[in-house]
Design a protein around this motif. Sequence first.
Motif, mmCIF file in Angstrom:
data_model
loop_
_atom_site.group_PDB
_atom_site.id
_atom_site.type_symbol
_atom_site.label_atom_id
_atom_site.label_comp_id
_atom_site.label_asym_id
_atom_site.label_seq_id
_atom_site.Cartn_x
_atom_site.Cartn_y
_atom_site.Cartn_z
ATOM 1 N N TYR A 58 0.750 -1.169 0.098
ATOM 2 C CA TYR A 58 -0.095 -0.260 -0.062
ATOM 3 C C TYR A 58 0.809 1.476 0.196
ATOM 4 O O TYR A 58 1.992 1.111 0.432
ATOM 5 N N ARG A 59 0.348 2.286 -0.593
ATOM 6 C CA ARG A 59 0.931 3.601 -0.649
ATOM 7 C C ARG A 59 0.023 4.726 -0.749
ATOM 8 O O ARG A 59 -0.873 4.861 -1.715
ATOM 9 N N TYR A 60 0.121 5.561 0.269
ATOM 10 C CA TYR A 60 -1.114 6.464 0.240
ATOM 11 C C TYR A 60 -0.517 7.398 1.243
ATOM 12 O O TYR A 60 0.271 7.527 2.161
ATOM 13 N N VAL A 61 -1.214 8.892 0.907
ATOM 14 C CA VAL A 61 -0.846 9.881 1.964
ATOM 15 C C VAL A 61 -2.086 10.218 2.910
ATOM 16 O O VAL A 61 -3.359 10.362 2.485
ATOM 17 N N ASP A 62 -1.991 10.485 4.201
ATOM 18 C CA ASP A 62 -3.261 10.560 4.961
ATOM 19 C C ASP A 62 -2.904 11.412 6.201
ATOM 20 O O ASP A 62 -1.709 11.112 6.882
ATOM 21 N N LEU A 81 2.941 10.229 5.026
ATOM 22 C CA LEU A 81 3.092 9.199 3.826
ATOM 23 C C LEU A 81 3.064 7.860 4.485
ATOM 24 O O LEU A 81 3.841 7.623 5.462
ATOM 25 N N TYR A 82 2.183 6.917 3.965
ATOM 26 C CA TYR A 82 2.101 5.575 4.335
ATOM 27 C C TYR A 82 2.733 4.511 3.411
ATOM 28 O O TYR A 82 2.295 4.703 2.192
ATOM 29 N N LEU A 83 3.717 3.738 3.829
ATOM 30 C CA LEU A 83 4.065 2.698 2.777
ATOM 31 C C LEU A 83 4.095 1.265 3.579
ATOM 32 O O LEU A 83 4.421 1.213 4.627
ATOM 33 N N LEU A 139 8.984 5.720 -2.822
ATOM 34 C CA LEU A 139 8.244 7.094 -3.470
ATOM 35 C C LEU A 139 9.683 7.801 -3.808
ATOM 36 O O LEU A 139 10.531 7.862 -2.970
ATOM 37 N N GLN A 161 4.837 4.605 8.604
ATOM 38 C CA GLN A 161 4.556 5.971 8.356
ATOM 39 C C GLN A 161 5.803 6.997 8.299
ATOM 40 O O GLN A 161 6.751 6.811 8.881
#
Length: 260
Positions: free
Chosen positions: A45-49, A53-55, A76, A252
């Motif tokens: 998973y890879r997203y920003v919240d 940044l979460y990997l 990233l 994170q």
Amino acid sequence: MTHTKRLFAASTLVLASLSAVAATVSDNFNLPEIDATRWSAPESYRYVDNGRLYLGQWGFGNTASNSGVTVTQLGLSQLDTSPARAVKVTIAVEDIDRLDGCAANTTPSTARARVIGNYFSTRVGGPVAGDFTGDVLAQAWLRRSSNSTDAPGVLRVAGGVPQCTNLDCSTSNNLGSVDLGTANVGDKVTLQIEWDAANNQFLFIRDGGTPLAVPYTVTITGTPARPFNSLTARAEVANCMAGRAKAGIGAQFDNYGIVH
């Protein structure tokens, strides 16, 4: 019968034969994770919240041998790939609850969250575009291995300077490393790497503390052949003939800074 009509008739027969086959459920996805006996792909998973940044990356070892590891990673990378004079980021590991080893494989599985960059080439004759051979990288990470004797949830924090020895840098020489202590899952750890080119060394700093140096004696012959600056979650999973081992990490990343 025209050609078009013949094709339509043949298609109708195929569909009719398929409709007569009883469907068997291969996977109803009621397990808490992907069924490694049915699916081959790694999980990620890879997203920003909420300003972070979460990997996350979980991989599988192969079952063809009891040696070596299978590597998967998710990251990233900056668009500006020029070597950094300094880079800094805060990392907190959230999840490392799966870290299989293999009894018949002496190489452990490892999972790490890291900051990494490529700094210069030492290749005789100069760098060859796209070929990592001779490139020198610097990285700092939070890591745990399947053979760790630390208490559950304890991570090792460290930095290192590898010199790539092949095209994709899957093999390397270790020019030096530093031990930056331990951390627990959930701890926020700020890691900084400084390239002190004037003194032929890299400095590694944890949480604003005392810099630890990794000096190098290699000769710089040019800029990196494959320049990059990245944040990554990486899994190195032991290959195991007894069954597919799985390992990975979720983390994170926050407050990333870089100086070129």
